[in-house]
Design an enzyme around this catalytic site. Structure first.
Site, short mmCIF file in Angstrom:
data_model
loop_
_atom_site.label_atom_id
_atom_site.label_comp_id
_atom_site.label_asym_id
_atom_site.label_seq_id
_atom_site.Cartn_x
_atom_site.Cartn_y
_atom_site.Cartn_z
N GLY A 93 -10.08 -13.46 -8.01
CA GLY A 93 -9.49 -12.10 -8.26
C GLY A 93 -8.02 -12.26 -8.07
CB SER A 105 -12.75 -16.96 -11.68
OG SER A 105 -12.83 -17.46 -12.90
CB CYS A 106 -17.66 -16.97 -11.63
SG CYS A 106 -17.29 -15.65 -12.35
CG ASN A 107 -16.23 -16.76 -16.52
OD1 ASN A 107 -17.25 -17.34 -16.90
ND2 ASN A 107 -15.94 -15.59 -16.47
N GLY A 151 -8.26 -19.50 -20.24
CA GLY A 151 -7.57 -20.85 -20.54
C GLY A 151 -6.54 -21.24 -19.48
CG HIS A 169 -20.15 -14.89 -16.43
ND1 HIS A 169 -19.82 -13.66 -16.83
CD2 HIS A 169 -19.54 -15.45 -15.19
CE1 HIS A 169 -19.07 -13.11 -15.88
NE2 HIS A 169 -18.77 -14.13 -14.87
CD GLN A 228 -22.71 -12.62 -12.45
OE1 GLN A 228 -23.19 -13.68 -13.01
NE2 GLN A 228 -23.43 -11.70 -12.37
P1 NAD Z 1 -17.48 -6.97 -3.81
O1 NAD Z 1 -16.65 -5.68 -4.04
O2 NAD Z 1 -18.63 -7.18 -3.73
O3 NAD Z 1 -17.10 -7.13 -2.16
C1 NAD Z 1 -16.05 -7.14 -1.48
C2 NAD Z 1 -15.94 -6.52 -0.11
O4 NAD Z 1 -14.76 -6.45 0.69
C3 NAD Z 1 -16.88 -5.10 -0.15
O5 NAD Z 1 -17.83 -5.26 0.97
C4 NAD Z 1 -15.79 -4.24 0.28
O6 NAD Z 1 -16.12 -3.25 0.90
C5 NAD Z 1 -14.92 -5.19 1.03
N1 NAD Z 1 -13.45 -4.97 1.31
C6 NAD Z 1 -12.63 -3.77 0.61
N2 NAD Z 1 -11.38 -3.66 1.21
C7 NAD Z 1 -11.40 -4.61 2.19
C8 NAD Z 1 -10.44 -4.86 3.08
N3 NAD Z 1 -9.25 -4.10 3.05
N4 NAD Z 1 -10.81 -5.67 4.37
C9 NAD Z 1 -11.92 -6.46 4.34
N5 NAD Z 1 -13.02 -5.95 3.32
C10 NAD Z 1 -12.75 -5.05 2.56
O7 NAD Z 1 -16.43 -7.89 -4.34
P2 NAD Z 1 -16.87 -9.54 -4.80
O8 NAD Z 1 -17.62 -9.56 -6.19
O9 NAD Z 1 -17.44 -10.18 -3.45
O10 NAD Z 1 -15.41 -10.17 -5.16
C11 NAD Z 1 -14.32 -10.43 -4.16
C12 NAD Z 1 -13.75 -11.58 -4.67
O11 NAD Z 1 -14.23 -12.46 -5.24
C13 NAD Z 1 -12.64 -11.08 -5.75
O12 NAD Z 1 -11.33 -11.68 -6.00
C14 NAD Z 1 -13.42 -11.53 -7.12
O13 NAD Z 1 -12.77 -11.35 -8.31
C15 NAD Z 1 -14.00 -12.69 -6.65
N6 NAD Z 1 -15.24 -13.26 -7.42
C16 NAD Z 1 -16.02 -12.42 -7.73
C17 NAD Z 1 -17.38 -12.89 -8.25
C18 NAD Z 1 -18.26 -12.02 -8.92
O14 NAD Z 1 -18.90 -12.02 -10.01
N7 NAD Z 1 -18.65 -11.22 -7.79
C19 NAD Z 1 -17.36 -14.10 -8.83
C20 NAD Z 1 -16.27 -14.92 -8.35
C21 NAD Z 1 -15.32 -14.57 -7.76
#
Ligand code: NAD
Length: 338
Positions: free
Chosen positions: A111, A140-142, A196, A221, A302
């Site tokens: 992200g 990212s996952c994709n 891409g 996905h 994902q």
């Molecule tokens: P999420 O919302 O499930 O988890 C994030 C966590 O961080 C939450 O528990 C939130 O409370 C906490 N948080 C918020 N602010 C914070 C801070 N200042 N300090 C510490 N913790 C804090 O999100 P996620 O899905 O785990 O996504 C996290 C990252 O991973 C993002 O960059 C996302 O794009 C990436 N990502 C997500 C996925 C997916 O499908 N969920 C897949 C691949 C990558």
């Protein structure tokens, strides 16, 4: 001494990475940082993961909930050899100065913007690029799913051009506020999509165009893939190649798996934690060659495909293993590969 790992942000990705780190013989999870004392905070306590407050003003909330804290996120980052930032998109960028202040290398998630970091990372494709880097983004996952697929195709046959339509889940299962509920959205509607260029952070010279859609689904996905190859193999050769990769699962026709629902059931039946599927799931029957073009469908979980990648990125940054050793160790300890 084992690698001291901190996880900042204990949500969907963070809790999975913490569990995976805990399984590694060469790593020690020294703590996780959270913002709120929800059920996941209780889970961390039950798992004996030292819990740190991510935001000082919220310490009281943990006290009121009767959850003991080990300290502040700054203390955790200071004590760590490396921190995995798994905060929501954009928060990782805000945390970067803290990691720099304590001179602790950091991994970020997909992200975050690619220009935040020294390199983007996929274990199969560019493990060595993370060596000695201070800031690394696990894509990212994709992009992880596409990199794992394109790396062997590029190496074996050469890729003239990849075209991928990404049918993306609207949200993760707990994201009750996400949508669409009853629609099919071109997303982003402008072409090509950002996916891409994100793949180009791993393969700078690869010709790839992507289109994105969002649908009312939460499980996985699905990618509809077309790759024009420079040297054209047979369908059997492509199946053999993709079947030989450790993080791609060629879904056999005999399993009768017709979509993400049955894939998740399959993962649950095999005792996968949280029904996670760390591998690309490529439908064997879909692997087709028409003239110079390869076509296939793959499903990507994902919430979990990036988890083994984070474990490998830790070793890549600290230089404690090469790609092959690290991938093998991660796969073995986590149980990657069906
Ligand atoms: P999420 O919302 O499930 O988890 C994030 C966590 O961080 C939450 O528990 C939130 O409370 C906490 N948080 C918020 N602010 C914070 C801070 N200042 N300090 C510490 N913790 C804090 O999100 P996620 O899905 O785990 O996504 C996290 C990252 O991973 C993002 O960059 C996302 O794009 C990436 N990502 C997500 C996925 C997916 O499908 N969920 C897949 C691949 C990558």
């Amino acid at each position: 001494m084992s690698i001291q790992v901190a996880v900042n942000g204990y949500g969907t990705i963070g809790k999975r990475v913490a569990d995976a780190v805990e399984l590694q013989p060469d790593m020690e999870l020294i703590g996780v940082a959270k913002t709120s004392p929800n059920h996941e905070a209780e889970l961390a306590v039950e798992n004996d993961y030292p819990l740190y407050a991510a935001i000082e003003e919220r310490v009281e909330l943990f006290e009121e909930a009767g959850i003991d804290l080990a300290g502040s996120v700054e203390e955790l980052v200071d004590a760590a050899d490396i921190v995995v930032d798994a905060c929501p998109s954009g928060i990782g960028a805000e945390n970067k100065s803290m990691y720099e202040e304590y001179d602790t290398p950091a991994l970020y998630q997909g992200g975050e913007d690619a220009d935040l970091v020294d390199t983007s990372f996929n274990a199969r494709s560019n493990f060595e690029d993370a060596s000695d880097a201070d800031h690394v983004r696990v894509v990212s996952c994709n992009t992880t799913g596409l990199s794992r697929l394109l790396a062997p195709l590029q190496e074996e046959y050469g890729v003239e051009k990849a075209r991928v339509t990404l049918v993306r889940r609207g949200g993760d299962p707990p994201q009750s506020g996400r949508g669409p509920i009853n629609d099919i959205l071109p997303n982003p509607v402008s072409l090509p999509s950002h996916h891409g260029p994100d793949v180009n952070t791993i393969f700078p010279d690869l010709a790839i165009d992507t289109l994105g859609l969002k649908v009312p689904a939460t499980l996985m996905h699905t990618h509809s893939v077309n790759v024009t190859l420079e040297d054209v193999p047979s369908e059997e050769e492509v199946k053999e190649l993709l079947g030989s990769q450790s993080r791609t699962f060629l879904v056999p026709p005999k399993y009768g798996i017709d979509g993400a629902g049955k894939l998740k059931e399959f993962a649950m039946d095999r005792g996968r934690p949280r029904a996670d599927i760390w591998e690309n799931c490529i439908w064997e029957e879909s692997v087709s060659i028409e003239d110079d073009d390869l076509y296939l469908f793959q499903a990507i979980h994902q919430e979990s495909d990036v988890v083994p990648e984070n474990v490998d990125a830790i070793r890549a940054v600290l230089g404690t293993a090469d790609a092959e050793e690290s991938i093998e160790r991660t796969n073995e300890t986590m149980g990657v590969g069906f």
